[in-house]
Motif scaffolding. Sequence first.
Motif, PDB file in Angstrom:
ATOM      1  N   TRP A 268       0.850  -1.186   0.000  1.00 42.50           N
ATOM      2  CA  TRP A 268       0.000   0.000   0.000  1.00 42.50           C
ATOM      3  C   TRP A 268       0.883   1.233   0.000  1.00 42.50           C
ATOM      4  O   TRP A 268       2.109   1.148   0.130  1.00 42.50           O
ATOM      5  CB  TRP A 268      -1.034  -0.039   1.135  1.00 42.50           C
ATOM      6  N   ASP A 269       0.257   2.365  -0.226  1.00 43.28           N
ATOM      7  CA  ASP A 269       1.001   3.611  -0.437  1.00 43.28           C
ATOM      8  C   ASP A 269       1.250   4.369   0.860  1.00 43.28           C
ATOM      9  O   ASP A 269       1.727   5.491   0.839  1.00 43.28           O
ATOM     10  CB  ASP A 269       0.240   4.498  -1.431  1.00 43.28           C
ATOM     11  N   VAL A 270       0.884   3.756   1.980  1.00 43.72           N
ATOM     12  CA  VAL A 270       1.144   4.362   3.289  1.00 43.72           C
ATOM     13  C   VAL A 270       2.070   3.395   4.000  1.00 43.72           C
ATOM     14  O   VAL A 270       2.197   2.257   3.605  1.00 43.72           O
ATOM     15  CB  VAL A 270      -0.176   4.596   4.055  1.00 43.72           C
ATOM     16  N   GLY A 271       2.731   3.806   5.047  1.00 44.20           N
ATOM     17  CA  GLY A 271       3.747   2.937   5.642  1.00 44.20           C
ATOM     18  C   GLY A 271       4.851   2.697   4.635  1.00 44.20           C
ATOM     19  O   GLY A 271       4.956   3.385   3.604  1.00 44.20           O
ATOM     20  N   TYR A 407      -0.878  -3.275  12.398  1.00 45.79           N
ATOM     21  CA  TYR A 407      -0.016  -2.435  11.549  1.00 45.79           C
ATOM     22  C   TYR A 407      -0.401  -2.442  10.067  1.00 45.79           C
ATOM     23  O   TYR A 407      -0.148  -1.472   9.346  1.00 45.79           O
ATOM     24  CB  TYR A 407       1.439  -2.905  11.683  1.00 45.79           C
ATOM     25  N   HIS A 408      -0.938  -3.574   9.648  1.00 42.62           N
ATOM     26  CA  HIS A 408      -1.338  -3.879   8.277  1.00 42.62           C
ATOM     27  C   HIS A 408      -2.079  -2.719   7.591  1.00 42.62           C
ATOM     28  O   HIS A 408      -3.042  -2.193   8.131  1.00 42.62           O
ATOM     29  CB  HIS A 408      -2.263  -5.107   8.408  1.00 42.62           C
ATOM     30  N   HIS A 409      -1.557  -2.304   6.429  1.00 46.09           N
ATOM     31  CA  HIS A 409      -2.231  -1.295   5.588  1.00 46.09           C
ATOM     32  C   HIS A 409      -2.372   0.065   6.279  1.00 46.09           C
ATOM     33  O   HIS A 409      -3.313   0.800   5.969  1.00 46.09           O
ATOM     34  CB  HIS A 409      -3.616  -1.769   5.123  1.00 46.09           C
ATOM     35  N   THR A 410      -1.482   0.361   7.198  1.00 43.23           N
ATOM     36  CA  THR A 410      -1.487   1.673   7.853  1.00 43.23           C
ATOM     37  C   THR A 410      -0.140   2.353   7.629  1.00 43.23           C
ATOM     38  O   THR A 410       0.839   1.719   7.237  1.00 43.23           O
ATOM     39  CB  THR A 410      -1.699   1.581   9.373  1.00 43.23           C
ATOM     40  N   GLU A 411      -0.088   3.624   7.942  1.00 42.64           N
ATOM     41  CA  GLU A 411       1.177   4.380   7.936  1.00 42.64           C
ATOM     42  C   GLU A 411       2.216   3.766   8.861  1.00 42.64           C
ATOM     43  O   GLU A 411       3.388   4.087   8.778  1.00 42.64           O
ATOM     44  CB  GLU A 411       0.915   5.805   8.464  1.00 42.64           C
ATOM     45  N   ASN A 412       1.761   2.952   9.772  1.00 42.83           N
ATOM     46  CA  ASN A 412       2.613   2.429  10.841  1.00 42.83           C
ATOM     47  C   ASN A 412       3.281   1.101  10.484  1.00 42.83           C
ATOM     48  O   ASN A 412       3.939   0.492  11.324  1.00 42.83           O
ATOM     49  CB  ASN A 412       1.743   2.267  12.102  1.00 42.83           C
TER      50      ASN A 412
END
Lengths: 460, 460
Positions: A268-271, A407-412
């Motif tokens: 994804w485009d975050v994290g 954490y999955h699919h997050t900025e983190n």
Amino acid sequence: TVPAVADIFSADDLAVARELREQALAGDGGYEIVADLTTRIGPRLAGSEADPRAVAWAERLLTEMGFDRVWLEPATFPTWHRNLERAQITEPVAFDMVTLALGFSPATPAGGLEGEVVMFDDLAALEAAEPAEVKGRIVFIRNRMRAARDGSGYGPAVQARSIGARVAASKGGLALMIRSIGTSSNRFAHTGTQRFDADTRALPAVAISNPDADRLERLIAMGEPVRAEIEVDAEFIEAYTSHNVIAEITGSKYPEQIVALGAHLDSWDVGTGALDDGAGIAIVTEAGRLILDLEQRPDRSIQIIYFAAEEIGLWGGRAWAEANADNFHNIQVGAESDFGAGPIYEIAARVSDQAWPVIKAIQAELAPLGIELGDRRASGGPDFIPAAPYGMAAIDLRQDGLHYFDYHHTENDTLDKINPEELAQNAAAYAVLAWLSAQSPIDFGSGETLLDEEAARAAE
Amino acid sequence: TVPAVADIFSADDLAVARELREQALAGDGGYEIVADLTTRIGPRLAGSEADPRAVAWAERLLTEMGFDRVWLEPATFPTWHRNLERAQITEPVAFDMVTLALGFSPATPAGGLEGEVVMFDDLAALEAAEPAEVKGRIVFIRNRMRAARDGSGYGPAVQARSIGARVAASKGGLALMIRSIGTSSNRFAHTGTQRFDADTRALPAVAISNPDADRLERLIAMGEPVRAEIEVDAEFIEAYTSHNVIAEITGSKYPEQIVALGAHLDSWDVGTGALDDGAGIAIVTEAGRLILDLEQRPDRSIQIIYFAAEEIGLWGGRAWAEANADNFHNIQVGAESDFGAGPIYEIAARVSDQAWPVIKAIQAELAPLGIELGDRRASGGPDFIPAAPYGMAAIDLRQDGLHYFDYHHTENDTLDKINPEELAQNAAAYAVLAWLSAQSPIDFGSGETLLDEEAARAAE
Ligand SMILES: [Zn+2]
Ligand SMILES: [Zn+2]
Ligand SMILES: [Zn+2]
Ligand SMILES: [Zn+2]
């Protein structure tokens, strides 16, 4: 007749398996690989500017590691990218929420759209709602994902994301807003794709962070009407061509027979796509490297496949399955690492009856890693799902995913979430699995054998 | 002569203290208060549009609770607000970092500023640097805060935030960028104020999240020059007047003598100020409510003080100390709750020698809550620091802050981080403390007594 489990592998092959296991445990599980990927490339959404950089990074890495063959295989797909998103409560108090648009969300009008919020417990409640409750409103689905080692809370909760917007659209809703499909109370929104078809793009759709969803719920409970404003700017791309990157250790006896280890290169485009799926890239690459460093080549070929465009619809996996449509009798078995970096606790397999003792014999060599024998249901991982109809034999090395969806699919989703020791346990398991699968005197049954057995079992 | 510890309080007063303790433990510690504050008001930076809403909320809450007197006390201060901030690495790879401007940071030119990044281990390393190393560069200080129960890792690490920009400015630096002063690896930036004076506004200053700082460090370690772009838009406000909100339970015997419980009403502009310091507001208010509900009034007055503008420079505390400059002989003792919602493990006090047995006697009633006797160094909490030169007696109820700096001053400081049971333990301790302090037959020594004793001890 099937040999006794203890007799399946030669003493030499078992000795090599044990050596691979110990070597892997003494290493970092490919940590430096995922560190490099997340540092130099970072997020790499399929079709973004980072996509070709990631492919070039991968091709160079695998070539420099000395695999016998490295090549690219095209995959063409529709994709999407976000420019901005915001979600704000405007009444009875104004506040900004942490939000991410869902994959394939269309843009709202510039400046956003505004409406009353109507809350539903879950997708089923929305499906049961009268259109009059939904019409002209912003639909908020509040369902909470349950944490579990095997990730089994994801499937039920993610329905709200997968098809919530089309259900809301069918009842005249204005936009979809969901509680993030994740298990953490950290204030990150969770993105992810919606099931793709023409309808998917009918309604703007966002996820809000779980603390923001909590606050919204408390506000709604106070009883006054709640209004929100949502703005999304995003672009749909009809067709983009990326590439699966494949590296091979060519078999010495049966080079045409393939043991396929997979992971997906896109994120994804975050994290920075560390857990999803940089960890998988690290694990299968490290397993391959250890086998490559042996003095001998395995009997069968081992391929390390970095799939393209998993996140937005398994497009690399689809392309691979189609490219191998006439070759599945040669694909001995597939196994993808795509569940973070937690330790593996179980091996499960979809193989022919004749090959099940092979799985037992492999599990005996995985037992020192704390890996138990699971059931006979396995997909091989998301990118091998498109191979399922072809009867591909598949193995799941099941990881502890209790915290994966934190954490999955997050900025983190960043490198610090990976423990190199747990990564090494994974690499050890994949190295043993790949090596023994390549040396197995018994076929795994991919193709007609497996399909026939399953059809016979279903008919019983 | 001082009575034996066991004889300080009457049996009746002790019975009430125990009743307060049990009642508090049976309650929610004021959880509904902080839930309401964070839901209806949310973030409430001093001088923002939320500041007067928070004051009005507080005045109404305390009035409706039936305190004997509720009033506002003005505090005037300089303040600041952010419009936007961004920090991006541009070379050798481009990526966006999660960032927050530091309090009182000036704006950059519109469109941002760009420069090479020079990294320092900590503030001391920057102080020791040659100006030529710093001139025209973006200074990055990478120091990491150490987690500890007592929060003792904060002081050393926060120097980089407090005065890093002025040190960088003195050597010709372009901007300051620090690793966030926090103990979590979640991808949030940590804001906070810089020590305020005219120089503070010389250089734009931001904090980046810890995972972004990790990535930046890895990139720098690769050896190629690293360049960054920073943009801040923010406004400095010369003078804003907010209010401390004070509620009193008027004493029946010595109404002019005050036991002061504090917390601060303002918060940073990110998160919802749940742990910092909504929890403190809940705790001291719940303690006051329990005492208010008794059939009798305490001997001395108990005041619950919601301080204004703590975050940007203890301005409410300063105003309160100045307003009481001639009255500290009547301020028996002050204690502020401002360290989140973790359980209290220790009582410490700055009181006269004669009053130290009172602290021991109070601790005996706190022991069932797991609270031990600490030392004789106490500030009473940040908003009572300006009262220290006046010799105000102060009590610290020290909380377990091991995880406080995981959330402090980030977007992630939200209600879900508060455990109502731990909040109730805090409220129990404050209720017992306030009640017994109000009933103590011995003065705590505020003012001349304490200052004289301390001067004599220093002269020994
Ligand atoms: Zn994945
Ligand atoms: Zn994913
Ligand atoms: Zn505070
Ligand atoms: Zn603070």
